[in-house]
Scaffold this motif. Structure first.
Motif, PDB file in Angstrom:
ATOM      1  N   LYS A  12       0.831  -1.209   0.000  1.00 26.73           N
ATOM      2  CA  LYS A  12       0.000   0.000   0.000  1.00 26.73           C
ATOM      3  C   LYS A  12       0.859   1.250   0.000  1.00 26.73           C
ATOM      4  CE  LYS A  12      -4.217  -1.459   2.251  1.00 26.73           C
ATOM      5  NZ  LYS A  12      -4.596  -1.786   3.616  1.00 26.73           N
ATOM      6  N   ASN A  13       2.099   1.096   0.469  1.00 27.38           N
ATOM      7  CA  ASN A  13       3.006   2.228   0.530  1.00 27.38           C
ATOM      8  C   ASN A  13       4.064   2.172  -0.574  1.00 27.38           C
ATOM      9  OD1 ASN A  13       2.493   4.052   3.046  1.00 27.38           O
ATOM     10  ND2 ASN A  13       1.965   1.950   3.603  1.00 27.38           N
ATOM     11  N   ALA A  14       3.649   1.616  -1.710  1.00 27.97           N
ATOM     12  CA  ALA A  14       4.451   1.644  -2.939  1.00 27.97           C
ATOM     13  C   ALA A  14       5.742   0.828  -2.888  1.00 27.97           C
ATOM     14  CB  ALA A  14       4.739   3.088  -3.338  1.00 27.97           C
ATOM     15  N   ILE A  15       5.790  -0.195  -2.010  1.00 28.71           N
ATOM     16  CA  ILE A  15       6.944  -1.103  -2.021  1.00 28.71           C
ATOM     17  C   ILE A  15       6.480  -2.379  -2.729  1.00 28.71           C
ATOM     18  CG2 ILE A  15       8.568  -2.436  -0.589  1.00 28.71           C
ATOM     19  CD1 ILE A  15       8.985   0.248   0.450  1.00 28.71           C
ATOM     20  N   LYS A  16       7.203  -2.762  -3.775  1.00 24.77           N
ATOM     21  CA  LYS A  16       6.820  -3.991  -4.490  1.00 24.77           C
ATOM     22  C   LYS A  16       7.318  -5.211  -3.714  1.00 24.77           C
ATOM     23  CE  LYS A  16       6.700  -2.350  -9.245  1.00 24.77           C
ATOM     24  NZ  LYS A  16       7.483  -1.096  -9.302  1.00 24.77           N
ATOM     25  N   THR A  17       6.388  -6.130  -3.380  1.00 22.87           N
ATOM     26  CA  THR A  17       6.765  -7.347  -2.666  1.00 22.87           C
ATOM     27  C   THR A  17       6.266  -8.567  -3.443  1.00 22.87           C
ATOM     28  OG1 THR A  17       4.796  -7.865  -1.360  1.00 22.87           O
ATOM     29  CG2 THR A  17       6.178  -6.061  -0.540  1.00 22.87           C
ATOM     30  N   HIS A  18       6.775  -9.736  -3.066  1.00 23.66           N
ATOM     31  CA  HIS A  18       6.340 -10.960  -3.767  1.00 23.66           C
ATOM     32  C   HIS A  18       5.006 -11.486  -3.231  1.00 23.66           C
ATOM     33  CE1 HIS A  18       8.292 -14.122  -0.839  1.00 23.66           C
ATOM     34  NE2 HIS A  18       7.710 -13.158  -0.191  1.00 23.66           N
ATOM     35  N   PHE A  19       4.467 -10.853  -2.179  1.00 25.05           N
ATOM     36  CA  PHE A  19       3.230 -11.325  -1.559  1.00 25.05           C
ATOM     37  C   PHE A  19       2.043 -11.233  -2.532  1.00 25.05           C
ATOM     38  CE2 PHE A  19      -0.722 -10.327   0.712  1.00 25.05           C
ATOM     39  CZ  PHE A  19      -0.826 -11.435   1.540  1.00 25.05           C
ATOM     40  N   VAL A  20       1.289 -12.330  -2.647  1.00 24.88           N
ATOM     41  CA  VAL A  20       0.065 -12.310  -3.454  1.00 24.88           C
ATOM     42  C   VAL A  20      -1.141 -12.446  -2.526  1.00 24.88           C
ATOM     43  CG1 VAL A  20      -1.219 -13.357  -5.362  1.00 24.88           C
ATOM     44  CG2 VAL A  20       1.290 -13.308  -5.429  1.00 24.88           C
ATOM     45  N   LYS A  21      -1.199 -13.543  -1.780  1.00 27.15           N
ATOM     46  CA  LYS A  21      -2.267 -13.690  -0.786  1.00 27.15           C
ATOM     47  C   LYS A  21      -1.951 -14.825   0.176  1.00 27.15           C
ATOM     48  CE  LYS A  21      -5.166 -16.463  -3.851  1.00 27.15           C
ATOM     49  NZ  LYS A  21      -6.456 -16.700  -4.448  1.00 27.15           N
ATOM     50  N   GLN A  22      -2.638 -14.778   1.309  1.00 22.30           N
ATOM     51  CA  GLN A  22      -2.511 -15.850   2.287  1.00 22.30           C
ATOM     52  C   GLN A  22      -3.452 -16.966   1.828  1.00 22.30           C
ATOM     53  OE1 GLN A  22      -2.763 -13.937   6.154  1.00 22.30           O
ATOM     54  NE2 GLN A  22      -2.573 -15.932   7.133  1.00 22.30           N
ATOM     55  N   LEU A  23      -2.959 -18.196   1.796  1.00 24.62           N
ATOM     56  CA  LEU A  23      -3.800 -19.303   1.311  1.00 24.62           C
ATOM     57  C   LEU A  23      -4.403 -20.095   2.460  1.00 24.62           C
ATOM     58  CD1 LEU A  23      -1.577 -20.752  -1.568  1.00 24.62           C
ATOM     59  CD2 LEU A  23      -3.573 -19.264  -1.790  1.00 24.62           C
ATOM     60  N   SER A  24      -3.638 -20.208   3.540  1.00 17.16           N
ATOM     61  CA  SER A  24      -4.098 -20.969   4.710  1.00 17.16           C
ATOM     62  C   SER A  24      -3.248 -20.490   5.879  1.00 17.16           C
ATOM     63  CB  SER A  24      -3.885 -22.472   4.480  1.00 17.16           C
ATOM     64  OG  SER A  24      -2.496 -22.751   4.485  1.00 17.16           O
ATOM     65  N   SER A  25      -3.438 -21.107   7.045  1.00 15.92           N
ATOM     66  CA  SER A  25      -2.711 -20.589   8.207  1.00 15.92           C
ATOM     67  C   SER A  25      -1.193 -20.637   8.013  1.00 15.92           C
ATOM     68  CB  SER A  25      -3.120 -21.347   9.467  1.00 15.92           C
ATOM     69  OG  SER A  25      -2.632 -22.660   9.416  1.00 15.92           O
ATOM     70  N   ARG A  26      -0.693 -21.648   7.310  1.00 13.53           N
ATOM     71  CA  ARG A  26       0.755 -21.761   7.141  1.00 13.53           C
ATOM     72  C   ARG A  26       1.244 -21.460   5.723  1.00 13.53           C
ATOM     73  NH1 ARG A  26       3.628 -24.466  11.213  1.00 13.53           N
ATOM     74  NH2 ARG A  26       2.250 -25.267  12.830  1.00 13.53           N
ATOM     75  N   GLU A  27       0.312 -21.160   4.807  1.00 11.21           N
ATOM     76  CA  GLU A  27       0.709 -21.023   3.404  1.00 11.21           C
ATOM     77  C   GLU A  27       0.421 -19.635   2.841  1.00 11.21           C
ATOM     78  OE1 GLU A  27      -0.214 -25.628   2.069  1.00 11.21           O
ATOM     79  OE2 GLU A  27      -1.723 -24.058   1.857  1.00 11.21           O
ATOM     80  N   MET A  28       1.406 -19.149   2.083  1.00  9.41           N
ATOM     81  CA  MET A  28       1.293 -17.841   1.435  1.00  9.41           C
ATOM     82  C   MET A  28       1.639 -18.016  -0.039  1.00  9.41           C
ATOM     83  SD  MET A  28       3.838 -14.620   2.051  1.00  9.41           S
ATOM     84  CE  MET A  28       3.444 -14.171   3.717  1.00  9.41           C
TER      85      MET A  28
END
Ligand code: TMP
Ligand code: ASP
Length: 243
Positions: free
Chosen positions: A65-81
């Protein structure tokens, strides 16, 4: 689209990376395993996997949200991203606001000394060599990154530092230092990778001065899982109040 784990690509000390049916994305699975001192010390921290997944997801979302590009797409489950697949640059960027950990030993500096401006250090990401300290010229000579990429990594690390100092401050924690990793996407763009968790940073409680991070595990201070949980609860409350 529903992304599903295929084969394990790499198992690290605290995470396992899995391929998915898409060449663009991989899954980061967060384990409870903890290591310190280049895996000389091994153990587990109760529920660390889900806590680290939650903490890293919320912070990476905030950074995006603060204009930093990250590899995060979404949380899939409690242990998986779900994350974007990147070509990882084998350099760890460490930023230090105060002296703690390896720099105190290396340069005989008293713990807690303030660094203004913050210090930047680079370590070569190699378990076999124990992540040695390196300089900018090593990175350029061995072509781990170009000068332009290195500059981007450093300016991004400083920006992440400014953003996260403020958030942790609000929840009663001082951000002492942290480590970031970066990768290149298929267009050659530098993207923040890996994670931001209490495994890879130092957080001191502003009231008590107590460590609320992996130093509790490294130094056998006790209440390790409680500290991880406390940091994640405070962060969750912070983000929920602003959602
Ligand atoms: P250090 O004091 O051991 O050099 O670590 C500085 C910060 O960076 C600390 O918060 C831990 C983090 N870090 C890692 O998470 N992994 C690493 O391999 C290194 C070198 C540092
Ligand atoms: N993450 C490194 C290790 O597992 C260093 C540390 O956190 O102390 O040994």
């Amino acid at each position: 689209m529903n992304y599903i784990k295929q084969s394990a690509i790499r198992e690290g000390k605290s995470k396992i990376l899995y391929s998915t049916q898409s060449p663009e994305y991989i899954i980061q699975f967060f384990k409870d395993d903890a290591t310190a001192f280049n895996a000389l010390k091994k153990g587990t921290i109760k529920n660390k996997g889900p806590i680290n997944n939650q903490v890293s997801s919320s912070l990476f979302k905030y950074l995006e949200k603060n204009a930093i590009k990250t590899h995060f797409v979404k949380q899939l489950s409690s242990r998986e991203m779900l994350v974007t697949k990147l070509e990882i640059i084998p350099v760890e960027v460490v930023i230090r606001n105060r002296a703690a950990g390896s720099i105190c030993k290396r340069l005989a500096i008293e713990k807690g000394e303030l660094f203004q401006p913050e210090l930047i250090e680079f370590f070569y990401k190699s378990d076999a060599l124990g992540d040695p300290l390196i300089g900018e010229s090593h990175i350029l000579h061995f072509k781990w990154a170009t000068l332009e990429e290195l500059n981007k990594m450093v300016t991004t690390t400083r920006k992440v530092n400014r953003l996260l100092i403020d958030i942790f401050n609000e929840i009663g924690l001082e951000l002492i230092d942290f480590k970031l990793e970066f990768g290149r996407d298929t267009n050659g763009v530098i993207i923040l990778a890996d994670e931001f968790t209490a495994d890879g940073c130092r957080l001191w409680d502003r009231k008590t001065g107590e460590s609320m991070d992996k130093d509790r595990f490294r130094q056998d201070l006790g209440h390790v899982d409680e500290a991880y949980l406390e940091v994640s609860k405070r962060l969750q409350n912070y983000f929920e109040a602003r959602a």
